[in-house]
Design a protein around this motif. Structure first.
Motif, PDB file in Angstrom:
ATOM      1  N   THR A  90       0.818  -1.213   0.000  1.00  0.00           N
ATOM      2  CA  THR A  90       0.000   0.000   0.000  1.00  0.00           C
ATOM      3  C   THR A  90       0.852   1.263   0.000  1.00  0.00           C
ATOM      4  O   THR A  90       0.332   2.352  -0.153  1.00  0.00           O
ATOM      5  CB  THR A  90      -0.926   0.035   1.230  1.00  0.00           C
ATOM      6  N   GLY A  91       2.175   1.116   0.169  1.00  0.00           N
ATOM      7  CA  GLY A  91       3.065   2.264   0.214  1.00  0.00           C
ATOM      8  C   GLY A  91       3.254   2.901  -1.153  1.00  0.00           C
ATOM      9  O   GLY A  91       2.704   2.455  -2.168  1.00  0.00           O
ATOM     10  N   LEU A  92       4.047   3.971  -1.185  1.00  0.00           N
ATOM     11  CA  LEU A  92       4.316   4.695  -2.422  1.00  0.00           C
ATOM     12  C   LEU A  92       5.265   3.890  -3.298  1.00  0.00           C
ATOM     13  O   LEU A  92       6.272   3.371  -2.817  1.00  0.00           O
ATOM     14  CB  LEU A  92       4.953   6.055  -2.120  1.00  0.00           C
ATOM     15  N   ASN A  93       4.960   3.775  -4.585  1.00  0.00           N
ATOM     16  CA  ASN A  93       5.915   3.212  -5.535  1.00  0.00           C
ATOM     17  C   ASN A  93       7.058   4.190  -5.737  1.00  0.00           C
ATOM     18  O   ASN A  93       6.849   5.414  -5.754  1.00  0.00           O
ATOM     19  CB  ASN A  93       5.248   2.916  -6.867  1.00  0.00           C
ATOM     20  N   SER A  94       8.279   3.657  -5.938  1.00  0.00           N
ATOM     21  CA  SER A  94       9.440   4.540  -6.088  1.00  0.00           C
ATOM     22  C   SER A  94      10.239   4.179  -7.343  1.00  0.00           C
ATOM     23  O   SER A  94       9.681   4.122  -8.434  1.00  0.00           O
ATOM     24  CB  SER A  94      10.292   4.527  -4.813  1.00  0.00           C
ATOM     25  N   ASP A  95      11.526   3.895  -7.232  1.00  0.00           N
ATOM     26  CA  ASP A  95      12.404   3.830  -8.388  1.00  0.00           C
ATOM     27  C   ASP A  95      12.370   2.464  -9.080  1.00  0.00           C
ATOM     28  O   ASP A  95      11.812   1.486  -8.568  1.00  0.00           O
ATOM     29  CB  ASP A  95      13.831   4.176  -7.976  1.00  0.00           C
ATOM     30  N   LEU A  96      13.032   2.391 -10.247  1.00  0.00           N
ATOM     31  CA  LEU A  96      13.063   1.199 -11.094  1.00  0.00           C
ATOM     32  C   LEU A  96      14.489   0.836 -11.476  1.00  0.00           C
ATOM     33  O   LEU A  96      15.351   1.703 -11.614  1.00  0.00           O
ATOM     34  CB  LEU A  96      12.267   1.429 -12.381  1.00  0.00           C
ATOM     35  N   ALA A  97      14.714  -0.463 -11.690  1.00  0.00           N
ATOM     36  CA  ALA A  97      15.962  -0.966 -12.260  1.00  0.00           C
ATOM     37  C   ALA A  97      15.603  -2.143 -13.166  1.00  0.00           C
ATOM     38  O   ALA A  97      14.502  -2.702 -13.076  1.00  0.00           O
ATOM     39  CB  ALA A  97      16.930  -1.394 -11.160  1.00  0.00           C
ATOM     40  N   PHE A  98      16.546  -2.546 -14.038  1.00  0.00           N
ATOM     41  CA  PHE A  98      16.242  -3.566 -15.046  1.00  0.00           C
ATOM     42  C   PHE A  98      17.415  -4.522 -15.209  1.00  0.00           C
ATOM     43  O   PHE A  98      18.579  -4.133 -15.110  1.00  0.00           O
ATOM     44  CB  PHE A  98      15.945  -2.915 -16.398  1.00  0.00           C
ATOM     45  N   GLN A  99      17.068  -5.761 -15.513  1.00  0.00           N
ATOM     46  CA  GLN A  99      18.088  -6.769 -15.815  1.00  0.00           C
ATOM     47  C   GLN A  99      17.451  -7.851 -16.676  1.00  0.00           C
ATOM     48  O   GLN A  99      16.470  -8.484 -16.268  1.00  0.00           O
ATOM     49  CB  GLN A  99      18.634  -7.382 -14.520  1.00  0.00           C
ATOM     50  N   GLY A 100      17.997  -8.035 -17.882  1.00  0.00           N
ATOM     51  CA  GLY A 100      17.439  -9.039 -18.775  1.00  0.00           C
ATOM     52  C   GLY A 100      15.961  -8.818 -19.011  1.00  0.00           C
ATOM     53  O   GLY A 100      15.540  -7.740 -19.421  1.00  0.00           O
ATOM     54  N   LYS A 101      15.163  -9.849 -18.730  1.00  0.00           N
ATOM     55  CA  LYS A 101      13.717  -9.746 -18.946  1.00  0.00           C
ATOM     56  C   LYS A 101      12.968  -9.307 -17.692  1.00  0.00           C
ATOM     57  O   LYS A 101      11.742  -9.461 -17.615  1.00  0.00           O
ATOM     58  CB  LYS A 101      13.171 -11.094 -19.417  1.00  0.00           C
ATOM     59  N   TYR A 102      13.698  -8.747 -16.720  1.00  0.00           N
ATOM     60  CA  TYR A 102      13.073  -8.385 -15.452  1.00  0.00           C
ATOM     61  C   TYR A 102      13.146  -6.880 -15.172  1.00  0.00           C
ATOM     62  O   TYR A 102      14.133  -6.221 -15.515  1.00  0.00           O
ATOM     63  CB  TYR A 102      13.742  -9.127 -14.289  1.00  0.00           C
ATOM     64  N   ALA A 103      12.097  -6.387 -14.532  1.00  0.00           N
ATOM     65  CA  ALA A 103      12.087  -5.031 -13.989  1.00  0.00           C
ATOM     66  C   ALA A 103      11.936  -5.135 -12.483  1.00  0.00           C
ATOM     67  O   ALA A 103      11.182  -5.982 -11.973  1.00  0.00           O
ATOM     68  CB  ALA A 103      10.942  -4.213 -14.583  1.00  0.00           C
ATOM     69  N   PHE A 104      12.649  -4.279 -11.759  1.00  0.00           N
ATOM     70  CA  PHE A 104      12.640  -4.269 -10.301  1.00  0.00           C
ATOM     71  C   PHE A 104      12.064  -2.926  -9.859  1.00  0.00           C
ATOM     72  O   PHE A 104      12.595  -1.876 -10.221  1.00  0.00           O
ATOM     73  CB  PHE A 104      14.046  -4.460  -9.745  1.00  0.00           C
ATOM     74  N   ALA A 105      10.984  -2.972  -9.091  1.00  0.00           N
ATOM     75  CA  ALA A 105      10.259  -1.751  -8.742  1.00  0.00           C
ATOM     76  C   ALA A 105      10.256  -1.548  -7.238  1.00  0.00           C
ATOM     77  O   ALA A 105       9.756  -2.400  -6.481  1.00  0.00           O
ATOM     78  CB  ALA A 105       8.824  -1.833  -9.266  1.00  0.00           C
ATOM     79  N   GLY A 106      10.802  -0.416  -6.796  1.00  0.00           N
ATOM     80  CA  GLY A 106      10.807  -0.095  -5.379  1.00  0.00           C
ATOM     81  C   GLY A 106       9.447   0.377  -4.907  1.00  0.00           C
ATOM     82  O   GLY A 106       8.637   0.898  -5.668  1.00  0.00           O
ATOM     83  N   ASN A 107       9.193   0.176  -3.637  1.00  0.00           N
ATOM     84  CA  ASN A 107       7.981   0.637  -2.967  1.00  0.00           C
ATOM     85  C   ASN A 107       8.345   0.859  -1.511  1.00  0.00           C
ATOM     86  O   ASN A 107       9.213   0.161  -0.973  1.00  0.00           O
ATOM     87  CB  ASN A 107       6.863  -0.408  -3.108  1.00  0.00           C
ATOM     88  N   TYR A 108       7.722   1.820  -0.842  1.00  0.00           N
ATOM     89  CA  TYR A 108       8.062   2.105   0.546  1.00  0.00           C
ATOM     90  C   TYR A 108       7.857   0.887   1.451  1.00  0.00           C
ATOM     91  O   TYR A 108       8.369   0.836   2.566  1.00  0.00           O
ATOM     92  CB  TYR A 108       7.223   3.265   1.059  1.00  0.00           C
ATOM     93  N   ASP A 109       7.121  -0.121   0.967  1.00  0.00           N
ATOM     94  CA  ASP A 109       6.914  -1.346   1.737  1.00  0.00           C
ATOM     95  C   ASP A 109       7.912  -2.447   1.389  1.00  0.00           C
ATOM     96  O   ASP A 109       7.960  -3.476   2.051  1.00  0.00           O
ATOM     97  CB  ASP A 109       5.501  -1.894   1.512  1.00  0.00           C
ATOM     98  N   GLY A 110       8.686  -2.283   0.312  1.00  0.00           N
ATOM     99  CA  GLY A 110       9.618  -3.312  -0.122  1.00  0.00           C
ATOM    100  C   GLY A 110       9.956  -3.153  -1.592  1.00  0.00           C
ATOM    101  O   GLY A 110      10.147  -2.042  -2.072  1.00  0.00           O
TER     102      GLY A 110
END
Length: 500
Positions: A90-110
């Motif tokens: 339920t927290g705020l979404n934050s930054d992004l990173a990428f590797q191969g076929k994956y995207a990694f999305a930050g959130n204040y909860d994890g």
């Protein structure tokens, strides 16, 4: 150009009421702005706006001057392919990173891991609960790095909030093993002075160096004492991440007195943040350069020795910049785009009262050679669409779109949406595409919109604070050559050499 055929692209008239003028005065006289809203473990509550502002927002929606609540509009050269709403977090979404076929999305909860092998239908692979703002995220090989910039009871993912005035409180960097994307494992933690608001990776063979940006010290904080005029440098052995440790704290703003050097802020420079550290650093390893956005200052420094960065030049803009937030090099490394996060990301600054030069990008040419290089200001860029006074909107995170011979960028503007723009002529930047939603509310100012918008392997990915993960496709002859550029990994704050 397609934008000119869309009636929504004209300059809007919103924000000229007396209330908006009052907001401008408040922003100009306020103390140091928080870099981003920090509600702790939960989402930010909506802030009431004046009756006149609310009425003006509703009238603008009714007349078609701005999109309706949650309505999506975009230029003809952008398609909205997918949206994945927030699920467990339920927290705020934050930054992004990428590797191969994956995207990694930050959130204040994890953080969350997406399989983006089919950009039209991203699939959630893992959701890792690990609360602590901002959870800025980056990846390198089998390691994922996560920033914690809220005071916690300990360094575990089960921690709770705890006052920074308590010595036992913890803030800093967390390290995860992501060799199995479906089951990330928490392997290390490193406490850093004043926590980690953001971080930037400098890969160096068997090691990864991390530049940790943090700020706002206080004499009452045992682990965040003034002067805090530098950055923490962490060394992480790839094969033994549990041995990660702080190896240096280079002083970037030397000066006398308890506050060190850097911009003194108000009252000397009204409306400008006092420099007590850096907000974000972008490194360009292929050129041994980095650019730091450091509250009241922008800096250029050499990273030939990753553990000992050296400042080359330092600039200030005490007229139009309130908070130096982030930086982006062009591919030739002869320009830097700095962003000004006026209002801390929680204010409505994309209106006529604020104007085109505040809460904007500042474009600087890099002139000279070696350690004698200088940053020379050329122009400002701000989205040409005014937003309602119930929409937080200001320059935020973006990345290059790799086209040889051109300087093109995609950028998040919170509730101002996503803007694609051309700064090949650093004195005359121009927008060439956009995507945005209407306001979350026409009665209250609620924090939302695109936190980060990045170009990766032919698509634009945006992490919307409130609405989730968006995938956009850009079809334009000016940007189409970028579709041929393929990367195996992308952390935007570690800019690649796209054409090496």
């Amino acid at each position: 150009m397609t934008l000119l055929n869309d009636p929504r692209t004209r300059h809007r008239r919103l924000g000229v009421a007396a209330a908006a003028v009052g907001l401008l005065a408040a922003l100009l006289t306020a103390g140091p702005a928080a870099a981003t809203p920090d509600p702790g473990d939960g989402p930010a509550a909506g802030e009431k706006v004046s009756r006149s502002d609310a009425a003006e927002a509703r009238a603008a929606v009714a007349s078609g001057e701005i999109p309706g609540q949650d309505e999506i509009v975009h230029s003809d050269n952008i398609k909205h392919l997918a949206n994945i709403p927030k699920e467990a977090f339920t927290g705020l979404n934050s930054d992004l990173a990428f590797q191969g076929k994956y995207a990694f999305a930050g959130n204040y909860d994890g953080f969350r891991i997406f399989d983006i092998s089919n950009p039209k239908a991203p699939r959630t692979v893992a959701q890792v609960l690990c609360p602590g703002s901002q959870n800025d995220v980056s990846v390198s090989g089998n390691l994922l790095f996560l920033s914690t910039d809220s005071s916690r009871s300990d360094n575990s993912c089960n921690s709770t909030t705890q006052p920074a005035t308590e010595k036992s409180s913890w803030e800093g960097m967390k390290v995860f093993d992501i060799s199995d994307k479906a089951n990330p494992k928490y392997v290390a933690a490193v406490e850093t002075a004043c926590g980690s608001h953001t971080h930037s990776l400098v890969p160096d063979g068997k090691n990864v160096y991390i530049y940790v940006s943090s700020y706002s010290p206080s004499a009452t904080f045992p682990d965040c004492q003034p002067p805090h005029d530098g950055i923490s440098v962490i060394k992480v052995p790839r094969n033994a991440p549990e041995k990660a440790a702080v190896v240096n704290f280079p002083v970037l703003f030397p000066g006398e007195g308890p506050d060190g050097g850097g911009n003194p802020g108000g009252p000397t420079n009204p409306g400008v943040s006092k420099t007590t550290g850096c907000h974000d650093i972008t490194v360009l390893p292929s050129k041994d350069l980095a650019a730091g956005a450091c509250m009241g200052d922008g800096i250029l420094f050499s990273i030939k020795d990753p553990a000992h960065p050296k400042v080359i030049d330092q600039v200030e803009d005490n007229v139009n910049f309130a908070f130096w937030h982030s930086a982006t090099f062009n591919q030739k490394a002869d320009k830097v785009v700095f962003t000004d996060e006026l209002g801390g990301g929680g204010a409505a600054t994309c209106n006529a009262a604020i104007g085109p030069n505040r809460g904007a990008d500042g474009i600087y040419d890099i002139v000279g050679k070696g350690d004698k290089r200088k940053l020379v200001f050329r122009s400002y860029y701000k989205i040409p669409r005014h937003q309602a006074d119930t929409e937080n909107c200001v320059a935020h995170n973006g990345s290059l779109i790799p086209v040889k011979g051109k300087d093109l960028m995609v950028q998040a503007w919170y509730q101002g949406g996503v803007s694609v723009w051309d700064f090949t002529d650093s004195s005359a930047p121009k927008e060439i595409a956009y995507f945005e939603r209407g306001p979350l509310s026409t009665d209250t100012l609620q924090v939302g919109g695109s936190w980060s918008a990045y170009y990766y392997n032919g698509y634009i990915y945006s992490n919307d604070i409130a609405k989730g993960f968006d995938v956009l496709k850009l079809d334009d002859r000016r940007t189409d050559p970028a579709k041929r550029v393929r990367l195996g990994e992308l952390n935007v704050q570690t800019q690649p050499d796209y054409f090496d």
